[in-house]
Design a protein around this motif. Structure first.
Motif, PDB file in Angstrom:
ATOM      1  N   LEU A  40      -5.037   2.492  -5.062  1.00 15.12           N
ATOM      2  CA  LEU A  40      -4.626   1.197  -4.532  1.00 15.12           C
ATOM      3  C   LEU A  40      -3.460   0.607  -5.337  1.00 15.12           C
ATOM      4  O   LEU A  40      -2.562  -0.017  -4.767  1.00 15.12           O
ATOM      5  N   THR A  41      -3.477   0.827  -6.642  1.00 10.82           N
ATOM      6  CA  THR A  41      -2.375   0.333  -7.473  1.00 10.82           C
ATOM      7  C   THR A  41      -1.064   1.025  -7.111  1.00 10.82           C
ATOM      8  O   THR A  41      -0.007   0.377  -6.997  1.00 10.82           O
ATOM      9  N   CYS A  43      -0.364   2.312  -4.217  1.00  5.99           N
ATOM     10  CA  CYS A  43       0.027   1.796  -2.902  1.00  5.99           C
ATOM     11  C   CYS A  43       0.686   0.424  -3.023  1.00  5.99           C
ATOM     12  O   CYS A  43       1.690   0.145  -2.349  1.00  5.99           O
ATOM     13  N   VAL A  44       0.131  -0.444  -3.868  1.00  2.00           N
ATOM     14  CA  VAL A  44       0.688  -1.785  -4.035  1.00  2.00           C
ATOM     15  C   VAL A  44       2.094  -1.714  -4.615  1.00  2.00           C
ATOM     16  O   VAL A  44       3.025  -2.375  -4.116  1.00  2.00           O
ATOM     17  N   GLN A  47       4.491  -0.117  -2.052  1.00  2.46           N
ATOM     18  CA  GLN A  47       4.738  -1.048  -0.954  1.00  2.46           C
ATOM     19  C   GLN A  47       5.697  -2.162  -1.394  1.00  2.46           C
ATOM     20  O   GLN A  47       6.539  -2.614  -0.613  1.00  2.46           O
ATOM     21  N   LEU A  90       2.026   3.532   4.033  1.00  6.23           N
ATOM     22  CA  LEU A  90       1.424   2.996   2.804  1.00  6.23           C
ATOM     23  C   LEU A  90       0.315   1.996   3.124  1.00  6.23           C
ATOM     24  O   LEU A  90      -0.731   1.982   2.470  1.00  6.23           O
ATOM     25  N   THR A  93      -2.789   3.881   4.196  1.00  2.00           N
ATOM     26  CA  THR A  93      -3.449   4.495   3.032  1.00  2.00           C
ATOM     27  C   THR A  93      -4.199   3.454   2.216  1.00  2.00           C
ATOM     28  O   THR A  93      -5.324   3.699   1.757  1.00  2.00           O
ATOM     29  N   ALA A  94      -3.593   2.271   2.055  1.00  2.00           N
ATOM     30  CA  ALA A  94      -4.244   1.206   1.291  1.00  2.00           C
ATOM     31  C   ALA A  94      -5.508   0.722   1.989  1.00  2.00           C
ATOM     32  O   ALA A  94      -6.523   0.456   1.328  1.00  2.00           O
ATOM     33  N   ARG A  98      -9.106   0.892   0.274  1.00  2.00           N
ATOM     34  CA  ARG A  98      -9.847  -0.358   0.086  1.00  2.00           C
ATOM     35  C   ARG A  98     -11.224  -0.299   0.736  1.00  2.00           C
ATOM     36  O   ARG A  98     -12.228  -0.660   0.119  1.00  2.00           O
ATOM     37  N   VAL A 156      -6.840  -6.675  -5.168  1.00  2.00           N
ATOM     38  CA  VAL A 156      -5.627  -5.997  -4.693  1.00  2.00           C
ATOM     39  C   VAL A 156      -4.575  -7.024  -4.270  1.00  2.00           C
ATOM     40  O   VAL A 156      -3.389  -6.889  -4.569  1.00  2.00           O
ATOM     41  N   SER A 160      -0.888  -7.571  -5.992  1.00  2.00           N
ATOM     42  CA  SER A 160       0.306  -7.558  -5.159  1.00  2.00           C
ATOM     43  C   SER A 160       1.099  -8.862  -5.299  1.00  2.00           C
ATOM     44  O   SER A 160       2.338  -8.849  -5.386  1.00  2.00           O
TER      45      SER A 160
END
Length: 363
Positions: A40-41, A43-44, A47, A90, A93-94, A98, A156, A160
């Motif tokens: 997730l990190t 992805c953030v 993104q 992205l 995927t997030a 999540r 998350v 972000s």
């Protein structure tokens, strides 16, 4: 501690909830949350890079429009689908990461709660005790779900927001430049004025949200308690003898009372949501327009191009979205606090049963 106690939303139940819930991060299954958090990190951060690139695409596209440069407009038009596809991939995927995280954490926590609740006939002792939380099943099934769903979304989103604010504040400072205010024969220069305006605007909206939504956690707690009492009253009907009158009004009295309380608490919650929506929706509408209006003086004096105006307005909206994380998530945060506290209250009650059992065995 009583499930009917309005003060159940507090630090002690939340601490008790976290004492159990954080076991998911440290036990034998600890690799799951850490791996998913790493995903997730990534992805953030990725993104955010895409959002940063789209911000410059916005500038280049509108500058090309202002110059009526057909070749550059066509080139930017071809580039947009690739950027959009990357951002969408992205985001997908997030969402997978999540929801997988939430599903795994909920399964682990529910299993732990069931083990404690079923051991030593605790479920029977809870039902027979005085002042204990009613319908523990609701807390294990529903409150545990909310208590594990919300932290992932909030964490998350907060990560972000922090990264977005740090990135686009630089864009605002660079693109916005210095605003010259002339009056009485003097010129006042305001460097980075868009950044300070963005901070002031965020403080105003966040303060307004805290003010209008300060009772929301308490109202949600009362609503959840009323819902559990209604479920308890309906389930209790199965243990009653058949009514001697066709209407069975006597037996339904407790259900009707519980339902009336549920409706009353939902009415209170509706009022809270109406007030918080006033702030959140107003912010959603106004933030992009405020950014544009603040750039008008620079555009009129030709110190900003059309592309830079749209770039700065988009950056202003991005910074506002980041700064107003609390504004956007206050209702969700209040709901999580209520549900996590209710799970903590249940755990306190189970702790008391265990302590009582140990004392009896010792004596």
């Amino acid at each position: 501690m009583n499930g009917n106690d309005p003060s159940a939303v507090g630090p002690a139940p939340l601490r008790r909830f976290w004492r159990m819930a954080l076991g998911f991060w440290t036990g034998g299954s600890a690799w799951i949350p850490w791996a998913l958090m790493a995903l997730l990190t990534v992805c953030v951060v990725t993104q955010l890079l895409m959002q940063y690139r789209l911000n410059f695409w916005n500038r280049d596209f509108f500058n090309a429009l202002e110059r009526r440069d057909g070749r550059e407009i066509l080139q930017q038009t071809y580039l947009l689908p690739a950027l959009a596809a990357s951002s969408i991939g992205l985001a997908m995927t997030a969402v997978w990461g999540r929801m997988t995280f939430q599903r795994s954490w909920r399964a682990w926590l529910t299993g732990q709660l069931l083990d404690v609740w079923l051991s030593n006939d605790n479920y029977r002792r809870l039902d027979n005790g005085r002042g204990e939380p009613q319908l523990a099943e609701y807390r294990i099934a529903e409150d545990a779900r909310i208590a594990t769903d919300a932290p992932i979304d909030l964490l998350v989103g907060l990560l972000s927001s922090l990264l977005t604010a740090a990135t686009f504040v630089v864009v605002l400072w660079t693109v916005g430049g210095t605003l010259d205010l002339e009056g009485s024969g003097t010129t006042l220069k305001l460097p980075g004025y868009l950044v300070f305006a963005s901070i002031a605007y965020a403080v105003l909206t966040t303060g307004a949200m805290i003010l209008v939504g300060r009772r929301m956690a308490h109202v949600i707690e009362r609503k959840n308690q009323a819902e559990s009492e209604l479920k308890f009253a309906v389930a209790h009907l199965r243990n009653l003898p058949r009514p001697t009158t066709p209407s069975g009004d006597g037996q339904n009295a407790s259900v009707n009372f519980a339902l009336a309380e549920v409706i009353r608490q939902w009415r209170n919650l509706c009022g809270q949501h109406v007030r918080t929506t006033l702030v959140s929706h107003g912010n959603t509408l106004l933030a992009p327009l405020v950014g544009l209006i603040l750039c008008v003086p620079q555009y009129i004096h030709e110190t900003m191009s059309l592309g830079e105006v749209t770039q700065a307005a988009a950056a202003f909206a991005a910074v506002q979205g980041a700064f107003n994380w609390l504004v956007d998530n206050y209702p969700r945060l209040a709901e999580w606090a209520s549900s996590a506290s209710r799970v903590g209250v249940l755990l306190f009650s189970l702790d008391m049963l265990a302590t009582t059992k140990v004392r009896r065995e010792a004596s």
